[in-house]
Design a protein around this motif. Sequence first.
Motif, PDB file in Angstrom:
ATOM      1  N   ASP A  92       0.868  -1.170   0.000  1.00 37.98           N
ATOM      2  CA  ASP A  92       0.000   0.000   0.000  1.00 37.98           C
ATOM      3  C   ASP A  92       0.910   1.227   0.000  1.00 37.98           C
ATOM      4  OD1 ASP A  92      -1.782   2.005   0.431  1.00 37.98           O
ATOM      5  OD2 ASP A  92      -2.725   1.112   2.202  1.00 37.98           O
ATOM      6  N   VAL A 135       0.222   4.291   0.208  1.00 39.80           N
ATOM      7  CA  VAL A 135      -0.253   5.313   1.156  1.00 39.80           C
ATOM      8  C   VAL A 135       0.093   6.737   0.688  1.00 39.80           C
ATOM      9  CG1 VAL A 135      -0.536   5.844   3.608  1.00 39.80           C
ATOM     10  CG2 VAL A 135       0.397   3.623   2.955  1.00 39.80           C
ATOM     11  N   ALA A 195       2.353  -1.779   4.395  1.00 38.10           N
ATOM     12  CA  ALA A 195       2.085  -0.355   4.152  1.00 38.10           C
ATOM     13  C   ALA A 195       3.410   0.390   4.027  1.00 38.10           C
ATOM     14  CB  ALA A 195       1.255   0.226   5.292  1.00 38.10           C
ATOM     15  N   THR A 209       4.509   3.610   4.567  1.00 37.48           N
ATOM     16  CA  THR A 209       4.182   4.929   5.114  1.00 37.48           C
ATOM     17  C   THR A 209       5.383   5.853   4.900  1.00 37.48           C
ATOM     18  OG1 THR A 209       4.893   4.068   7.227  1.00 37.48           O
ATOM     19  CG2 THR A 209       2.538   4.112   6.822  1.00 37.48           C
ATOM     20  N   GLY A 210       5.354   6.972   5.532  1.00 37.72           N
ATOM     21  CA  GLY A 210       6.466   7.913   5.377  1.00 37.72           C
ATOM     22  C   GLY A 210       6.125   8.958   4.341  1.00 37.72           C
ATOM     23  N   ASP A 211       6.915  10.026   4.340  1.00 38.02           N
ATOM     24  CA  ASP A 211       6.636  11.148   3.447  1.00 38.02           C
ATOM     25  C   ASP A 211       6.808  10.738   1.994  1.00 38.02           C
ATOM     26  OD1 ASP A 211       6.093  12.639   5.594  1.00 38.02           O
ATOM     27  OD2 ASP A 211       8.017  13.711   5.638  1.00 38.02           O
ATOM     28  N   LYS A 212       5.950  11.307   1.187  1.00 33.01           N
ATOM     29  CA  LYS A 212       6.043  11.072  -0.252  1.00 33.01           C
ATOM     30  C   LYS A 212       6.622  12.325  -0.908  1.00 33.01           C
ATOM     31  CE  LYS A 212       4.244   6.969  -0.249  1.00 33.01           C
ATOM     32  NZ  LYS A 212       4.348   6.773   1.192  1.00 33.01           N
TER      33      LYS A 212
END
Lengths: 315, 256
Positions: A59, A61, A170, A172-175
């Motif tokens: 994902d 995210v 998942a 996560t974290g900044d995109k």
Amino acid sequence: MKQAGIVIEMEHGRVKETSLGMITLAGRTTESLTALVMDGITDEVTDQLAAHGVHTIVDLVLPEAPEIRQNPAVRAAAVVQAVRDRGLDHVLGLSSPEGKDLLPRVAALLDAPLVMDCVDVDLEKGLAETSQYSGKVMAKIQLTGETQVFGVRPNAVPPEPKPVKADVVAMTGDKAVPETITLVSWDDGDAEGRQSLVEADIIIAGGRGLKNRDNFSLIFECAQKLNAVPGASRVAVDEGWVPYALQVGQTGEKVSPQVYIACGISGSIQHFAGMKTAKMIIAVNRDENAAIMANCDYQVQGDLFDILPELIRQL
Amino acid sequence: MRIYVCVKHVPDSAANIHIVDHLKIDESVPFLLNPYDEHAVTEAVALKQQMPDSEIIAVCLGKKGAESTLRSALAMGADRGLLVETDAVCDSMATARALHAAILKDGSPDIIFTGKESIDSEGMQTQFRIGALFGFPVATNAASLDLTAGKAVVTCELAGGRTRTFELTLPCVIGAGRGLNTPIYPTFPDVVKSRKKPITTLALSELNVSAAPGSAKIVAMTPLVQKRTPRKITGAPSEQAAEIIRILKQEAKVLS
């Protein structure tokens, strides 16, 4: 073992059939399939992917704001991040309208080779097959490089069940959100909920034989009854009867539907370039000498102004 | 504005393509300016009309014969041409590197146009690779372009009448789509005038382009002919319609 990442497209919260077909195609030449999902994962999505052979679902995210999550540059950067994080060797996505603005971005960021609109791929050997020269030639292309990217023609292969167990991860974290390109607005036109030409099972297309804009309503009405997508030849577009978005052919969409019904289309070499890979072609034309009548599966010689209303009545 | 337009020399879409050695096409067919690139040149000319001190440079990677495609771009209104000459077959990664190096050597671009794809290899990617090499943003299948306040506002077409509008900082790369404009059809005086416009030729080897970390190479080519044997559906229109419906249901199985 080589690992393939598959960029998943969704519609109404479900994985598109064309994406499932792409999973089937990838699964023929690689064991390890990772789905890259950008539009949210539900149990239904997980079940669909696992039922077709995906072992890992990532994902991505993306940020919630639509102007960010729909920005192809943001999406491409997220795919590239997943490719690097997961150590993927191959990236596959659909040569759909969205894919044409996504996969080349991914390939450019990775500085990796890409073949678009593949009708077949061999991930083990790094081979792709695609049509070139306006659909006149089928080319087999050898890719080299650490990572390889493939754009797969929608409907190239139908999905086949292959149930496995899938894990969801998942990311996560900044995109990365580029400052140089921002999505300021979008218009989904009147196409909301309608299939795109390239993903259609049935296309009914009209050409010069329709004679004017008003008569094109026959094509739209038939399309609605058949649950088909309406298309057009270049003549019909150039005459201003229908928008360019409907054009099938060399300089329009290249389509491979189950059935292509050509009404009042003579079948120029440029039109064939866009639809010759249709599984079945039915030509409705007054002129038995029209090029399309010699290269179709069913020729219906007659006046489309008699035949189409009958079709509408009987459906 | 310094406007570069990348153009490609491609076989005429109406030409019959013959395959040689199961590997390449017989190139003794008419070659033309790639149709999507006509939209790219046309848009550049429109920008120059708004900003008359602009210069339009058409850039092409190809064999010697590609000069005729540059001449077409000049006849449409480009100011000068730049031919990067090579007999080698270049994939998109190599092509983008060559065009990037040639443009960089020539000057500093404010905007680079390409067609959204070429009608020969149909790769759909060179514009993105050029953008990545320069670090410029890219929009493709552009249907409208407005330059305001140092930004490019570009509306791009997806299928089915859907569009997306982006704002790009300059410099940027724009892949022209068919919806962008109606290509300029050069008049005879335009053609005559274009003969006096300069074309600079440099060999690809002079550019010292570094090798790409990957490649895509054609290893086999076959003609794509799907010979169909038509069966006739005859009778009155109502009978023909009924037969079409039967075929859709029973043979194609696309209707229930």
